[in-house]
Design a protein around this motif. Structure first.
Motif, short mmCIF file in Angstrom:
data_model
loop_
_atom_site.label_atom_id
_atom_site.label_comp_id
_atom_site.label_asym_id
_atom_site.label_seq_id
_atom_site.Cartn_x
_atom_site.Cartn_y
_atom_site.Cartn_z
N LEU A 106 -68.46 -21.95 1.45
CA LEU A 106 -67.95 -23.07 2.24
C LEU A 106 -66.72 -22.65 3.02
O LEU A 106 -65.81 -22.03 2.47
N ARG A 107 -66.73 -23.02 4.30
CA ARG A 107 -65.56 -22.73 5.11
C ARG A 107 -64.96 -24.03 5.65
O ARG A 107 -65.64 -24.79 6.34
N LEU A 108 -63.71 -24.28 5.26
CA LEU A 108 -62.97 -25.42 5.80
C LEU A 108 -62.48 -25.00 7.19
O LEU A 108 -61.72 -24.04 7.32
N ASP A 109 -62.93 -25.71 8.21
CA ASP A 109 -62.76 -25.23 9.58
C ASP A 109 -61.54 -25.85 10.26
O ASP A 109 -61.45 -27.08 10.39
N PHE A 110 -60.63 -24.98 10.68
CA PHE A 110 -59.48 -25.41 11.48
C PHE A 110 -59.62 -24.97 12.94
O PHE A 110 -58.68 -25.13 13.71
N GLU A 111 -60.81 -24.46 13.28
CA GLU A 111 -61.00 -23.99 14.65
C GLU A 111 -61.84 -24.99 15.43
O GLU A 111 -61.43 -26.14 15.59
N ASP A 112 -63.03 -24.61 15.90
CA ASP A 112 -63.83 -25.51 16.75
C ASP A 112 -64.15 -26.83 16.06
O ASP A 112 -64.23 -27.87 16.71
N GLY A 113 -64.34 -26.79 14.74
CA GLY A 113 -64.69 -28.01 14.02
C GLY A 113 -63.50 -28.92 13.75
O GLY A 113 -63.68 -30.01 13.20
N LYS A 151 -57.52 -20.76 13.61
CA LYS A 151 -57.64 -20.52 15.04
C LYS A 151 -57.46 -19.04 15.37
O LYS A 151 -56.80 -18.30 14.65
N CYS A 152 -58.02 -18.62 16.50
CA CYS A 152 -58.09 -17.20 16.84
C CYS A 152 -56.73 -16.65 17.24
O CYS A 152 -55.77 -17.40 17.46
N PHE A 153 -56.66 -15.33 17.36
CA PHE A 153 -55.41 -14.65 17.66
C PHE A 153 -55.20 -14.39 19.14
O PHE A 153 -54.39 -13.54 19.51
N ARG A 160 -50.43 -20.85 16.02
CA ARG A 160 -51.03 -21.91 15.21
C ARG A 160 -51.96 -21.32 14.16
O ARG A 160 -51.97 -21.75 12.99
N GLY A 161 -52.76 -20.35 14.54
CA GLY A 161 -53.68 -19.72 13.59
C GLY A 161 -52.95 -19.04 12.45
O GLY A 161 -53.31 -19.18 11.28
N LEU A 186 -61.60 -14.86 10.63
CA LEU A 186 -60.90 -14.69 11.90
C LEU A 186 -61.90 -14.83 13.04
O LEU A 186 -62.79 -14.00 13.20
N PRO A 187 -61.79 -15.87 13.87
CA PRO A 187 -62.80 -16.13 14.91
C PRO A 187 -62.45 -15.50 16.26
O PRO A 187 -61.34 -15.03 16.49
#
Length: 423
Positions: A106-113, A151-153, A160-161, A186-187
């Protein structure tokens, strides 16, 4: 006939050893092979603020309810092309899986989601996520693999990431021992330098929290063409394992970001588009022998409304396609995708078990059969069977009956370097 004296002496061998010393170090450090541990069959993504300790069980209940509403798991097997006996065997195991362990990773998403909700909101969500994950692990309700995608680098989101990563890991460290299956993602990686920056970030977190060096490994999402083919004509993705040896746990293909970057229209963006296959073949070559694992992406065709059965058939076919191509993991986005994920996966292993086990028995017992398998093929056969056991598709007792080997021996056959290293 007398054996002639060798022409090359100890000095010659010493010179050859010296010439190959760098090669020996490279192979030992950068190509350790797979470590034999369990790989999840899927990764589920949910917006970070929607995670609760009961989420996995809730998804399992929803998945079973959806299957029941559409004729049951045996009928789902028939929809996926399984004959009667196979469908029945698969259905009972899928039902048990959706009851006991519906989500493996399971991935808790702080990026696109999750999106951009402002720093105060994301700070609070990162702290809350760490607390909720720690609580779920303590309660025994967390999936065996769990973590976050931050979030990406790239410049606009880098600070923020890094901050979200820091708050989450620091929160877990403050709560006690880190989850054994902790996974960080890491996206949108475009360069080797971003992965090196990530390696620095996790190394510093290890220092700050007195964690063992290398404890914080991470996944890299391959969803930009720049990572497949760099500006100098080389493939940056092939350099990642060697830029940060032992730090990357997996490469995950990002279906839609990658396709969109190549101007593929939305209607044709898919895990099976030729551009996807090319990228995934490069990824496969890039990490062969390194111990880094691979995950395919997702399909956004969700089994809901009037499209349930068609979507199940599509998803099941794509899962099977990935498995046949050596991608043993993929992404799931909705509870209704869990039945088709496990039904297709379990059918893959159960269908292949009799032939694989027979060849494995012939190899172990040195019995002549219709196929003469070499050690490399025997390793592949054993690894296939071992994956089937680890995910719950087949039982260890079935393997013992068919192949004549128990789980310890099967593991040694699949990963002989592990026993050599242990010595």
């Amino acid at each position: 006939m007398a054996v002639p004296e060798p022409s090359l002496g100890a000095a010659d061998l010493a010179r050859i050893d010296a010439q190959l010393a760098a090669t020996d170090r490279l192979l030992e450090r950068n190509y350790p092979g797979d470590d034999g541990s369990r790989q999840p069959v899927h990764t589920v993504y949910v917006p970070a603020d929607r995670f609760t300790p009961s989420l996995a069980a809730d998804w399992g209940a929803q998945a079973l309810s959806m299957a029941e509403a559409h004729g049951g798991l045996v009928r789902l097997g028939h929809l996926l092309g399984q004959e009667r006996a196979l469908a029945a065997a698969v259905a009972s195991r899928v039902e048990a899986k959706l009851t006991a362990e519906p989500i493996e990773d399971l991935r808790l998403d702080f990026e696109d989601g999750y999106g951009d909700r402002g720093d105060d909101a994301e700070d609070a969500a990162a702290v809350a996520a760490a607390s909720a994950v720690a609580a779920a692990v303590a309660a025994g309700s967390a999936p065996p693999f769990i973590g976050i995608r931050f979030k990406c680098f790239e410049a606009p989101t880098r600070a923020r990431g890094v901050r979200t990563l820091d708050l989450f890991v620091s929160g877990l460290a403050a709560a006690g021992e880190l989850p054994e299956g902790l996974t960080l993602t890491l996206p949108k990686v475009t360069t080797v330098a971003q992965v090196e920056a990530m390696e620095y970030a996790v190394s510093r977190l290890e220092e700050v929290h007195s964690l063992p060096a290398g404890r914080l490994r991470f996944e890299v999402q391959v969803e930009t063409p720049q990572l497949i083919l760099g500006p100098d004509g080389t493939s940056p993705v092939a350099q990642l394992a060697h830029a940060v040896p032992g730090r990357i746990s997996a490469l995950h293909y990002g279906t839609y970001d990658y396709s969109a970057s190549l101007q593929i229209s939305a209607e044709y963006q898919s895990m099976e588009h030729p551009v996807a296959d090319f990228a995934k073949e490069v990824m496969q070559l890039a990490v062969a022998g390194t111990g880094i694992r691979l995950s395919d992406g997702s399909t956004n065709i969700i089994p809901v409304g009037d499209n349930v059965e068609n979507a199940w058939q599509l998803h099941g076919r794509l899962v099977r396609r990935s498995l046949e191509r050596g991608y043993y993991q993929g992404w799931d986005l909705h509870p209704a995708q869990l039945p088709s994920r496990f039904a297709a996966t379990y059918a893959f292993y159960r269908q292949g078990l009799p032939a694989a086990a027979a060849r494995l028995r012939n190899y172990v017992e040195q019995t002549e059969g219709g196929v003469m398998d070499e050690p490399a093929t025997a390793r592949a056969l054993a690894a296939f069977v071992l994956r089937g056991v680890q995910c719950g598709a087949v039982g260890a007792e079935e393997v013992l009956a068919l192949a004549g080997v128990g789980l310890p021996e099967l593991t040694v056959l699949a990963h002989p370097r592990l026993t050599t290293t242990a010595k």
